[in-house]
Design an enzyme around this catalytic site. Sequence first.
Site, short mmCIF file in Angstrom:
data_model
loop_
_atom_site.label_atom_id
_atom_site.label_comp_id
_atom_site.label_asym_id
_atom_site.label_seq_id
_atom_site.Cartn_x
_atom_site.Cartn_y
_atom_site.Cartn_z
N ASN A 20 11.04 -2.33 7.58
CA ASN A 20 9.88 -2.99 8.21
C ASN A 20 10.29 -3.33 9.64
O ASN A 20 11.49 -3.34 9.96
CB ASN A 20 9.43 -4.20 7.39
CG ASN A 20 10.43 -5.35 7.45
OD1 ASN A 20 10.85 -5.78 8.53
ND2 ASN A 20 10.85 -5.86 6.29
N ASN A 69 8.58 -9.97 -4.70
CA ASN A 69 8.40 -8.54 -4.93
C ASN A 69 8.91 -8.06 -6.29
O ASN A 69 8.99 -6.85 -6.53
CB ASN A 69 9.07 -7.73 -3.82
CG ASN A 69 8.53 -8.05 -2.45
OD1 ASN A 69 9.26 -8.44 -1.56
ND2 ASN A 69 7.23 -7.94 -2.28
N ARG A 88 14.92 -0.26 -2.15
CA ARG A 88 14.67 -1.42 -3.01
C ARG A 88 14.47 -1.04 -4.48
O ARG A 88 14.39 -1.93 -5.34
CB ARG A 88 13.46 -2.23 -2.50
CG ARG A 88 13.69 -2.84 -1.12
CD ARG A 88 12.76 -4.01 -0.84
NE ARG A 88 12.98 -5.13 -1.75
CZ ARG A 88 12.25 -6.25 -1.75
NH1 ARG A 88 11.27 -6.39 -0.89
NH2 ARG A 88 12.51 -7.21 -2.62
N ARG A 137 2.68 -0.93 1.63
CA ARG A 137 3.62 -0.83 0.52
C ARG A 137 2.93 -0.47 -0.80
O ARG A 137 3.33 0.46 -1.48
CB ARG A 137 4.39 -2.14 0.35
CG ARG A 137 5.26 -2.50 1.56
CD ARG A 137 6.35 -1.48 1.77
NE ARG A 137 7.25 -1.85 2.85
CZ ARG A 137 8.27 -2.68 2.74
NH1 ARG A 137 8.54 -3.25 1.59
NH2 ARG A 137 9.03 -2.94 3.78
N HIS A 166 3.13 -6.75 4.01
CA HIS A 166 2.81 -7.25 2.66
C HIS A 166 1.68 -8.27 2.83
O HIS A 166 1.66 -9.02 3.83
CB HIS A 166 3.99 -8.01 2.02
CG HIS A 166 5.01 -7.15 1.34
ND1 HIS A 166 6.37 -7.41 1.43
CD2 HIS A 166 4.89 -6.07 0.52
CE1 HIS A 166 7.04 -6.52 0.70
NE2 HIS A 166 6.17 -5.69 0.14
N ASP A 168 1.32 -11.10 1.56
CA ASP A 168 1.76 -12.50 1.68
C ASP A 168 2.35 -12.83 3.05
O ASP A 168 2.78 -13.95 3.29
CB ASP A 168 2.72 -12.89 0.54
CG ASP A 168 4.08 -12.21 0.61
OD1 ASP A 168 4.34 -11.43 1.55
OD2 ASP A 168 4.90 -12.46 -0.30
N ALA A 256 15.02 -10.08 7.98
CA ALA A 256 14.73 -9.03 6.98
C ALA A 256 13.23 -8.89 6.77
O ALA A 256 12.78 -8.07 5.97
CB ALA A 256 15.42 -9.36 5.66
N CYS A 262 8.01 -15.17 0.33
CA CYS A 262 8.72 -13.97 -0.15
C CYS A 262 9.93 -14.32 -1.01
O CYS A 262 10.34 -13.53 -1.85
CB CYS A 262 9.27 -13.15 1.03
SG CYS A 262 8.09 -12.68 2.25
N1 ARG Z 1 13.08 -6.54 3.66
C1 ARG Z 1 12.11 -6.75 2.64
C2 ARG Z 1 11.17 -5.55 2.57
O1 ARG Z 1 10.88 -4.99 3.60
C3 ARG Z 1 11.37 -8.02 2.86
C4 ARG Z 1 10.41 -8.37 1.76
C5 ARG Z 1 9.61 -9.59 2.03
N2 ARG Z 1 8.82 -9.92 0.90
C6 ARG Z 1 7.53 -10.27 0.92
N3 ARG Z 1 6.99 -10.64 -0.19
N4 ARG Z 1 6.79 -10.18 2.00
O2 ARG Z 1 10.72 -5.16 1.52
#
Ligand code: ARG
Length: 280
Positions: A20, A69, A88, A137, A166, A168, A256, A262
Amino acid sequence: MQERILMCEPNFFEVSYVINPWMKGNIAHADRALAQRQWSRLAASLGKVAAVERMTGVDGVPDMVFTANAGVVLGRKCVLSRFRHVERQAEEPHFARWFEEHGFEVLRLPEDVPFEGAGDALLDRALPLLWLGHGHRSDAACAPLLQDWLDIDVEPLRLVDDRFYHLDTCFCPLEGGYLMYCPAAFDAPSRARITARVPAALRIPVDEADAAAFACNAVNIGKDVFLNHASPELATSLRAHGFRVHLTPLGEFMKAGGAAKCLTLRLTEVAGAQVAVKAA
Ligand code: ARG
């Protein structure tokens, strides 16, 4: 009822790839000791209003700390995530095992349908409705399956800004049916669907500056709202709607692309209609 929240210790947290825009330029730049302090402070604050269940991290999957997630939970059901990025995907069996060991029925989407759990699937706090972010995503193809399996109306919303990859990161349903969200993160038809469902008096718009500081990435339990940052204007607006604002800095995790919401997964989820029935 005591709310329960799942968090994963940041013992293996780092930025080791870029999936991201927030991660760009941040590889190996997270300070794990500081991340641990920020995480512990969030866990301690949440611990005052909910029971925090902790799982330990796993070497090689640094983003596992983002338990939002892991999947989406409703009642005793959990629809497990199918991560879009290979980086992931190795988290999936660890989360599946945790849910199975803790009495959840784990439901799995077809392999070709990416879905990133409560990062993209958020329950409204008044309507019996699951808001679903797609475009980055999660795939909109999961909507009919979620609707069927969880027996709840699903409203898909298209995300159009890479920074808000995302749901959220730019959208937060709050107790009482309020909605804190950044309109610029959505396409026009999605913005129209939001305004059709949520009356103006319940909408708390967030500008891009606050959203880029992860203000919408908030954890809400009752009248308490926990978040990385809120401008004085946003904090005033939340307070005017009866919320208590708790700022809890999470800068290491923002490297991140994540913050308060998150880092958490609410395990005690019921649909709006069920809440109404219980209260009656
Ligand atoms: N580095 C993670 C990703 O890109 C961060 C996830 C953040 N989670 C969230 N629920 N927004 O997947």
